[in-house]
Design an enzyme around this catalytic site. Sequence first.
Site, PDB file in Angstrom:
ATOM      1  N   LYS A  17       1.565   5.459 -12.406  1.00  6.59           N
ATOM      2  CA  LYS A  17       2.705   5.078 -11.535  1.00  6.59           C
ATOM      3  C   LYS A  17       2.773   3.455 -11.494  1.00  6.59           C
ATOM      4  CE  LYS A  17       2.230   7.488  -7.697  1.00  6.59           C
ATOM      5  NZ  LYS A  17       1.235   8.422  -8.049  1.00  6.59           N
ATOM      6  N   ARG A  93       6.801  10.144  -0.522  1.00  6.62           N
ATOM      7  CA  ARG A  93       5.513  11.117  -0.877  1.00  6.62           C
ATOM      8  C   ARG A  93       5.887  12.627   0.038  1.00  6.62           C
ATOM      9  NH1 ARG A  93       1.593   7.145  -2.219  1.00  6.62           N
ATOM     10  NH2 ARG A  93      -0.250   8.191  -3.066  1.00  6.62           N
ATOM     11  N   ARG A 130     -10.690   3.810 -13.244  1.00  9.42           N
ATOM     12  CA  ARG A 130      -9.691   3.056 -12.726  1.00  9.42           C
ATOM     13  C   ARG A 130     -10.227   1.995 -11.907  1.00  9.42           C
ATOM     14  NH1 ARG A 130      -4.362   5.002  -9.437  1.00  9.42           N
ATOM     15  NH2 ARG A 130      -5.795   5.480  -7.791  1.00  9.42           N
ATOM     16  N   ARG A 163     -11.221   1.202  -6.229  1.00  8.16           N
ATOM     17  CA  ARG A 163     -10.621   1.781  -4.762  1.00  8.16           C
ATOM     18  C   ARG A 163     -11.407   2.187  -3.936  1.00  8.16           C
ATOM     19  NH1 ARG A 163      -4.433   3.444  -5.715  1.00  8.16           N
ATOM     20  NH2 ARG A 163      -5.104   4.731  -4.254  1.00  8.16           N
ATOM     21  N   ARG A 174      -6.367  13.930  -2.167  1.00  4.70           N
ATOM     22  CA  ARG A 174      -5.143  13.306  -2.606  1.00  4.70           C
ATOM     23  C   ARG A 174      -4.231  14.056  -3.554  1.00  4.70           C
ATOM     24  NH1 ARG A 174      -7.926   8.492  -4.472  1.00  4.70           N
ATOM     25  NH2 ARG A 174      -5.960   7.542  -5.447  1.00  4.70           N
TER      26      ARG A 174
HETATM   27  P1  AMP Z   1      -1.304   4.906  -3.628  1.00  4.64           P
HETATM   28  O1  AMP Z   1      -1.783   3.358  -3.819  1.00  4.64           O
HETATM   29  O2  AMP Z   1       0.018   4.996  -3.802  1.00  4.64           O
HETATM   30  O3  AMP Z   1      -2.274   5.912  -4.188  1.00  4.64           O
HETATM   31  O4  AMP Z   1      -1.575   4.916  -1.857  1.00  4.64           O
HETATM   32  C1  AMP Z   1      -2.957   5.078  -1.301  1.00  4.64           C
HETATM   33  C2  AMP Z   1      -2.879   5.687   0.108  1.00  4.64           C
HETATM   34  O5  AMP Z   1      -1.833   5.076   1.062  1.00  4.64           O
HETATM   35  C3  AMP Z   1      -2.480   7.125   0.069  1.00  4.64           C
HETATM   36  O6  AMP Z   1      -3.488   7.904  -0.120  1.00  4.64           O
HETATM   37  C4  AMP Z   1      -1.951   7.339   1.425  1.00  4.64           C
HETATM   38  O7  AMP Z   1      -3.150   7.472   2.281  1.00  4.64           O
HETATM   39  C5  AMP Z   1      -1.397   6.136   1.593  1.00  4.64           C
HETATM   40  N1  AMP Z   1       0.226   6.042   1.468  1.00  4.64           N
HETATM   41  C6  AMP Z   1       0.573   5.291   0.446  1.00  4.64           C
HETATM   42  N2  AMP Z   1       1.976   5.533   0.311  1.00  4.64           N
HETATM   43  C7  AMP Z   1       2.283   6.618   1.032  1.00  4.64           C
HETATM   44  C8  AMP Z   1       3.337   7.301   1.737  1.00  4.64           C
HETATM   45  N3  AMP Z   1       4.378   7.115   1.094  1.00  4.64           N
HETATM   46  N4  AMP Z   1       3.330   8.374   2.583  1.00  4.64           N
HETATM   47  C9  AMP Z   1       2.263   8.487   3.256  1.00  4.64           C
HETATM   48  N5  AMP Z   1       0.889   7.589   3.004  1.00  4.64           N
HETATM   49  C10 AMP Z   1       1.057   6.806   1.905  1.00  4.64           C
END
Ligand code: AMP
Length: 225
Positions: A17, A93, A130, A163, A174
């Site tokens: 993504k 999400r 990653r 990360r 996740r």
């Molecule tokens: P990502 O970088 O998109 O994988 O997001 C990392 C983390 O940020 C996720 O595991 C959630 O803890 C939080 N997060 C990011 N976007 C959202 C969202 N739209 N709703 C809720 N938590 C989010």
Amino acid sequence: MNPGARLLILGKQGAGKGTQALRLSRHYVVPHISTGDTLRQAIRSGSELGREARRYLDSGELVPDQIVIGMVRERLTRPDTSHRGFVLDGFPRTVAQAEALSTILSPKGLHLAIDLEIDTTSVLTRLAGRRVCADCGANYSVVDNPPRVPGLCDVCGGEVVQRDDDTEAAIRRRLELYERETAPLIAWYDSRGLLARIDALGSPDAVTERVVAVVDRRILRRPGS
Ligand code: AMP
């Protein structure tokens, strides 16, 4: 003339993504809005939002809807996004977030929600390799896409790191939450005629080409919208 685009990217963790959102934002000359990047920046800056969000990110839990919806609403009402569009990455999400987004975007709405399709075995391999720039969020892979200078970002020169939430336990959590909370959005957007399913396997260039072909067809069908 490049008319911009209003897009969002769905897909499991590790589907690509972030990589595709960045490429599409350059292609359509619109901001890349990643809720994950915004939350990680808030954590680094030590702001109140960051202090609140940290425990959710570290354990792989979702940050509460009202917090992320507020962040996205604020960003989408700035002139750059309201004028040219955006690529949303990691939002929505949950169904509640998708409903809030549709209200925020009314009456213009989205051009497309792009679902990057990938099997779980492939994402586990991708996530293990990653790496990400701690400053600008650019994505790398130790397997097939390392930075040119080891440990330094090609784009901004920032530090390239693993990360904090790419641990086995947080990844498992996740992916579980993805299946329960986010996968239903595929049917949600499909029933509204807004979904494009794209095969996420292959090189980043090949995937971008597939996405751009579908988005261009959609924008041409709705010129000026
Ligand atoms: P990502 O970088 O998109 O994988 O997001 C990392 C983390 O940020 C996720 O595991 C959630 O803890 C939080 N997060 C990011 N976007 C959202 C969202 N739209 N709703 C809720 N938590 C989010």
